[in-house]
Design a protein around this motif. Structure first.
Motif, PDB file in Angstrom:
ATOM      1  N   VAL A   1     -11.626  -3.538  -5.164  1.00  0.00           N
ATOM      2  CA  VAL A   1     -12.726  -2.220  -6.049  1.00  0.00           C
ATOM      3  C   VAL A   1     -11.519  -1.806  -7.581  1.00  0.00           C
ATOM      4  O   VAL A   1     -10.849  -0.976  -7.673  1.00  0.00           O
ATOM      5  CB  VAL A   1     -13.597  -1.624  -6.269  1.00  0.00           C
ATOM      6  CG1 VAL A   1     -14.832  -1.911  -5.287  1.00  0.00           C
ATOM      7  CG2 VAL A   1     -12.581  -0.391  -5.730  1.00  0.00           C
ATOM      8  N   GLU A   2     -12.299  -1.597  -9.051  1.00  0.00           N
ATOM      9  CA  GLU A   2     -11.248  -0.967  -9.575  1.00  0.00           C
ATOM     10  C   GLU A   2     -12.643  -0.037 -10.300  1.00  0.00           C
ATOM     11  O   GLU A   2     -13.729  -0.876 -11.227  1.00  0.00           O
ATOM     12  CB  GLU A   2     -10.822  -1.883 -10.550  1.00  0.00           C
ATOM     13  CG  GLU A   2     -10.061  -1.097 -11.601  1.00  0.00           C
ATOM     14  CD  GLU A   2      -9.190  -1.826 -12.486  1.00  0.00           C
ATOM     15  OE1 GLU A   2      -8.650  -1.341 -13.644  1.00  0.00           O
ATOM     16  OE2 GLU A   2      -9.442  -3.055 -12.194  1.00  0.00           O
ATOM     17  N   PHE A   3     -13.357   1.209 -10.365  1.00  0.00           N
ATOM     18  CA  PHE A   3     -13.649   1.743 -11.092  1.00  0.00           C
ATOM     19  C   PHE A   3     -12.998   3.207 -10.938  1.00  0.00           C
ATOM     20  O   PHE A   3     -12.214   3.726 -10.462  1.00  0.00           O
ATOM     21  CB  PHE A   3     -15.056   2.549  -9.160  1.00  0.00           C
ATOM     22  CG  PHE A   3     -16.125   3.337 -10.000  1.00  0.00           C
ATOM     23  CD1 PHE A   3     -16.986   2.630 -10.582  1.00  0.00           C
ATOM     24  CD2 PHE A   3     -16.015   4.463 -10.016  1.00  0.00           C
ATOM     25  CE1 PHE A   3     -18.246   2.957 -11.116  1.00  0.00           C
ATOM     26  CE2 PHE A   3     -17.021   4.982 -10.438  1.00  0.00           C
ATOM     27  CZ  PHE A   3     -18.479   4.279 -11.042  1.00  0.00           C
ATOM     28  N   GLY A   4     -12.859   3.479 -12.276  1.00  0.00           N
ATOM     29  CA  GLY A   4     -12.737   5.097 -12.897  1.00  0.00           C
ATOM     30  C   GLY A   4     -11.244   4.933 -12.283  1.00  0.00           C
ATOM     31  O   GLY A   4     -11.032   6.123 -12.492  1.00  0.00           O
ATOM     32  N   GLY A   5     -10.274   3.794 -12.883  1.00  0.00           N
ATOM     33  CA  GLY A   5      -9.019   3.807 -12.564  1.00  0.00           C
ATOM     34  C   GLY A   5      -8.537   3.649 -11.357  1.00  0.00           C
ATOM     35  O   GLY A   5      -7.159   4.107 -10.866  1.00  0.00           O
ATOM     36  N   ILE A   6      -9.312   3.675  -9.946  1.00  0.00           N
ATOM     37  CA  ILE A   6      -8.977   3.402  -8.791  1.00  0.00           C
ATOM     38  C   ILE A   6      -9.180   2.482  -8.660  1.00  0.00           C
ATOM     39  O   ILE A   6     -10.149   1.846  -8.520  1.00  0.00           O
ATOM     40  CB  ILE A   6     -10.161   4.947  -7.998  1.00  0.00           C
ATOM     41  CG1 ILE A   6      -9.390   6.391  -8.501  1.00  0.00           C
ATOM     42  CG2 ILE A   6      -9.376   4.842  -6.671  1.00  0.00           C
ATOM     43  CD1 ILE A   6      -7.892   6.735  -8.169  1.00  0.00           C
ATOM     44  N   GLY A   7      -8.415   1.893  -7.490  1.00  0.00           N
ATOM     45  CA  GLY A   7      -8.270   0.430  -6.945  1.00  0.00           C
ATOM     46  C   GLY A   7      -8.144  -0.203  -7.541  1.00  0.00           C
ATOM     47  O   GLY A   7      -7.776   0.262  -8.986  1.00  0.00           O
ATOM     48  N   HIS A   8      -7.555  -1.917  -7.365  1.00  0.00           N
ATOM     49  CA  HIS A   8      -6.820  -2.633  -8.691  1.00  0.00           C
ATOM     50  C   HIS A   8      -7.637  -4.127  -8.286  1.00  0.00           C
ATOM     51  O   HIS A   8      -7.129  -4.939  -8.580  1.00  0.00           O
ATOM     52  CB  HIS A   8      -5.581  -3.027  -7.137  1.00  0.00           C
ATOM     53  CG  HIS A   8      -4.742  -1.829  -7.656  1.00  0.00           C
ATOM     54  ND1 HIS A   8      -4.322  -0.977  -8.903  1.00  0.00           N
ATOM     55  CD2 HIS A   8      -4.474  -1.126  -6.190  1.00  0.00           C
ATOM     56  CE1 HIS A   8      -3.747   0.059  -7.829  1.00  0.00           C
ATOM     57  NE2 HIS A   8      -3.682   0.063  -7.294  1.00  0.00           N
ATOM     58  N   GLY A   9      -8.601  -4.312  -8.172  1.00  0.00           N
ATOM     59  CA  GLY A   9      -9.201  -5.390  -8.334  1.00  0.00           C
ATOM     60  C   GLY A   9      -9.588  -6.374  -7.579  1.00  0.00           C
ATOM     61  O   GLY A   9      -9.460  -6.259  -5.937  1.00  0.00           O
ATOM     62  N   ALA A  10     -10.274  -7.784  -7.972  1.00  0.00           N
ATOM     63  CA  ALA A  10     -10.638  -8.845  -6.652  1.00  0.00           C
ATOM     64  C   ALA A  10      -9.706  -9.204  -5.935  1.00  0.00           C
ATOM     65  O   ALA A  10      -8.396  -8.838  -5.890  1.00  0.00           O
ATOM     66  CB  ALA A  10     -10.579  -9.972  -7.958  1.00  0.00           C
ATOM     67  N   ASP A  11      -9.440  -9.558  -4.688  1.00  0.00           N
ATOM     68  CA  ASP A  11      -8.806  -9.761  -3.468  1.00  0.00           C
ATOM     69  C   ASP A  11      -8.838 -11.027  -3.873  1.00  0.00           C
ATOM     70  O   ASP A  11      -8.977 -11.827  -4.578  1.00  0.00           O
ATOM     71  CB  ASP A  11      -9.686 -10.254  -2.201  1.00  0.00           C
ATOM     72  CG  ASP A  11      -8.440 -10.097  -1.235  1.00  0.00           C
ATOM     73  OD1 ASP A  11      -7.502 -10.540  -1.722  1.00  0.00           O
ATOM     74  OD2 ASP A  11      -9.112 -10.303  -0.101  1.00  0.00           O
ATOM     75  N   PRO A  12      -6.246 -11.209  -4.268  1.00  0.00           N
ATOM     76  CA  PRO A  12      -5.781 -12.088  -4.705  1.00  0.00           C
ATOM     77  C   PRO A  12      -6.150 -13.273  -3.611  1.00  0.00           C
ATOM     78  O   PRO A  12      -5.472 -14.293  -4.053  1.00  0.00           O
ATOM     79  CB  PRO A  12      -4.609 -11.962  -4.758  1.00  0.00           C
ATOM     80  CG  PRO A  12      -4.885  -9.924  -4.587  1.00  0.00           C
ATOM     81  CD  PRO A  12      -6.055  -9.605  -3.933  1.00  0.00           C
ATOM     82  N   VAL A  13      -6.243 -13.085  -2.163  1.00  0.00           N
ATOM     83  CA  VAL A  13      -6.371 -14.283  -0.882  1.00  0.00           C
ATOM     84  C   VAL A  13      -7.897 -14.854  -1.209  1.00  0.00           C
ATOM     85  O   VAL A  13      -8.210 -15.758  -0.504  1.00  0.00           O
ATOM     86  CB  VAL A  13      -6.114 -13.767  -0.089  1.00  0.00           C
ATOM     87  CG1 VAL A  13      -4.074 -13.381   0.101  1.00  0.00           C
ATOM     88  CG2 VAL A  13      -7.058 -12.900   0.981  1.00  0.00           C
ATOM     89  N   ALA A  14      -8.688 -14.362  -1.844  1.00  0.00           N
ATOM     90  CA  ALA A  14     -10.099 -14.682  -2.088  1.00  0.00           C
ATOM     91  C   ALA A  14     -10.500 -16.058  -2.284  1.00  0.00           C
ATOM     92  O   ALA A  14      -8.965 -16.260  -3.769  1.00  0.00           O
ATOM     93  CB  ALA A  14     -11.157 -14.253  -2.544  1.00  0.00           C
ATOM     94  N   PRO A  15     -10.804 -16.644  -2.582  1.00  0.00           N
ATOM     95  CA  PRO A  15     -10.686 -18.390  -2.425  1.00  0.00           C
ATOM     96  C   PRO A  15     -11.024 -18.258  -4.055  1.00  0.00           C
ATOM     97  O   PRO A  15     -11.180 -19.266  -5.068  1.00  0.00           O
ATOM     98  CB  PRO A  15     -12.289 -18.594  -1.953  1.00  0.00           C
ATOM     99  CG  PRO A  15     -11.998 -18.523  -0.865  1.00  0.00           C
ATOM    100  CD  PRO A  15     -11.977 -17.088  -0.769  1.00  0.00           C
ATOM    101  N   GLY A  16     -12.361 -16.911  -4.407  1.00  0.00           N
ATOM    102  CA  GLY A  16     -12.567 -17.199  -5.941  1.00  0.00           C
ATOM    103  C   GLY A  16     -11.694 -16.446  -6.633  1.00  0.00           C
ATOM    104  O   GLY A  16     -11.689 -16.573  -8.441  1.00  0.00           O
ATOM    105  N   PHE A  17     -10.298 -16.508  -6.244  1.00  0.00           N
ATOM    106  CA  PHE A  17      -9.638 -15.509  -6.843  1.00  0.00           C
ATOM    107  C   PHE A  17      -8.942 -17.276  -8.232  1.00  0.00           C
ATOM    108  O   PHE A  17      -8.827 -17.236  -8.752  1.00  0.00           O
ATOM    109  CB  PHE A  17      -8.480 -14.563  -6.666  1.00  0.00           C
ATOM    110  CG  PHE A  17      -7.814 -14.245  -7.231  1.00  0.00           C
ATOM    111  CD1 PHE A  17      -7.923 -12.606  -8.118  1.00  0.00           C
ATOM    112  CD2 PHE A  17      -6.512 -14.289  -7.637  1.00  0.00           C
ATOM    113  CE1 PHE A  17      -7.315 -12.136  -9.345  1.00  0.00           C
ATOM    114  CE2 PHE A  17      -5.285 -14.107  -8.201  1.00  0.00           C
ATOM    115  CZ  PHE A  17      -6.307 -12.591  -9.210  1.00  0.00           C
ATOM    116  N   GLY A  18      -8.744 -17.748  -7.012  1.00  0.00           N
ATOM    117  CA  GLY A  18      -7.630 -19.160  -7.905  1.00  0.00           C
ATOM    118  C   GLY A  18      -6.703 -19.436  -7.247  1.00  0.00           C
ATOM    119  O   GLY A  18      -6.030 -19.912  -8.268  1.00  0.00           O
TER     120      GLY A  18
END
Length: 347
Positions: free
Chosen positions: A295-312
């Motif tokens: 997740v990325e919320f309020g500056g914490i976290g780095h977003g989507a999982d790079p190994v998830a199929p939806g990331f591309g």
């Protein structure tokens, strides 16, 4: 409403993880070391109105190349001896000059903890003793290389730990050696411990502050490689280093960006990186990074999982990787894939 609740729940989990639950260790907030290298004020003062010296932080690397091309050897060596800390970190300066300058700069610190970096045969392309220290080392002949790989490490790496004793094929220098051996010595591999990394896994590791500063430095570094005629690099980005690469992606000319053990790239999809590079991702079966909420919320976290199929991203086999740092271990599928990419293959 359900979507909002899920987002808030994930954000709360991320904050809890950062606070030290789920087995994470608390980290210390780090002061960012960035900007021009030590000795810049003296360097600037040494120029003249008729022939100013290129500014170590604002001059384009191509401008630095032109400056040194207009010097005779005696003048270049005079600058080297008088300003080793600047010449050694000056993107666009001749590579042999930088190696020699950094040997002088390391010796000038008088600190035993850095002494091994000045050993004969080591090619230190950048060195900054401020803070925990930063260092960039070349393995192979960068001037003649037809392929170049750059390893961008994650947390707990600095000038002291860059090549400190640890498990084989781990750490910036150990990973670089392993990759170069796996390619059969083809090309050059650069261990880029060139930014202030987080210590431990605390708020610094969960936030983007250090990665943002590191991305500026990485982009300038790759511009320096381009200016001296090096091939467009492959970036191998581990853990928090992948956050750096994600933020720098649009500002580099990398042919490939390979992330592994990544908490996220601060993008929801590869298109958000705004790069023409091929993007690859790997994660081992027992890498604890899988427990980090994407997740990325309020500056914490780095977003989507790079190994998830939806990331591309293109997937790299990592089923035999052990832990969070085993991606360069000899015999692993990940190292074999890394070597193929470094050689320009795996298309």
């Amino acid at each position: 409403m359900r979507r909002f609740a899920r987002t808030m729940g994930a954000a709360a989990l991320a904050v809890a993880v950062v606070a030290g639950t789920a087995g994470w260790a608390a980290g210390d907030a780090q002061a960012v070391v960035t900007g021009p290298p030590p000795g810049t004020a003296d360097w600037r003062a040494a120029g003249t109105a008729e022939r100013p010296l290129p500014d170590p932080w604002t001059a384009a690397p191509a401008e630095v190349v032109r400056f040194f091309a207009g010097l005779d050897e005696a003048r270049a060596r005079e600058l080297l001896r008088a300003h080793p800390s600047v010449v050694g970190n000056l993107e666009g300066a001749p590579l042999p000059l930088r190696y020699e300058a950094n040997r002088l700069a390391i010796a000038a610190t008088g600190e035993p903890r850095y002494a091994s970096l000045a050993a004969p045969g080591r090619q230190i392309l950048a060195f900054d003793p401020r803070g925990r220290g930063q260092v960039v080392e070349v393995f192979g002949d960068l001037e003649q290389a037809s392929r170049v790989s750059v390893i961008v490490p994650g947390s707990d790496n600095d000038a002291v730990s860059h090549d400190a004793p640890r498990a084989p094929a781990t750490g910036p220098a150990g990973s670089a050696r392993a990759l170069r051996e796996a390619t059969g010595g083809q090309g050059a591999v650069i261990a880029w411990t060139g930014y202030t990394t987080p210590v431990g896994v605390g708020v610094d590791a969960a936030a983007g502050r250090l990665a943002e500063a590191g991305a500026v430095r990485l982009a300038r570094f790759t511009a320096g490689l381009d200016a001296v005629g090096a091939p467009d690099p492959v970036l191998f980005c581990h853990s928090y280093g992948s956050v750096v690469c994600g933020l720098a992606a649009r500002h580099t000319d990398a042919t490939d960006i390979v992330v592994f053990g990544s908490p996220g790239l601060r993008a929801g999809h590869v298109t958000g990186l705004r790069t023409t590079a091929r993007v690859w991702a790997a994660r081992g079966p027992d890498d604890w990074i899988a427990d980090v909420p994407n997740v990325e919320f309020g500056g914490i976290g780095h977003g989507a999982d790079p190994v998830a199929p939806g990331f591309g991203a293109r997937r790299i086999p990592a089923g035999d990787v052990r832990g969070h740092t085993g991606y360069f271990a000899p015999g692993t599928g990940s190292l074999a894939a890394f070597a193929a990419i470094a050689r320009g293959g795996s298309r």
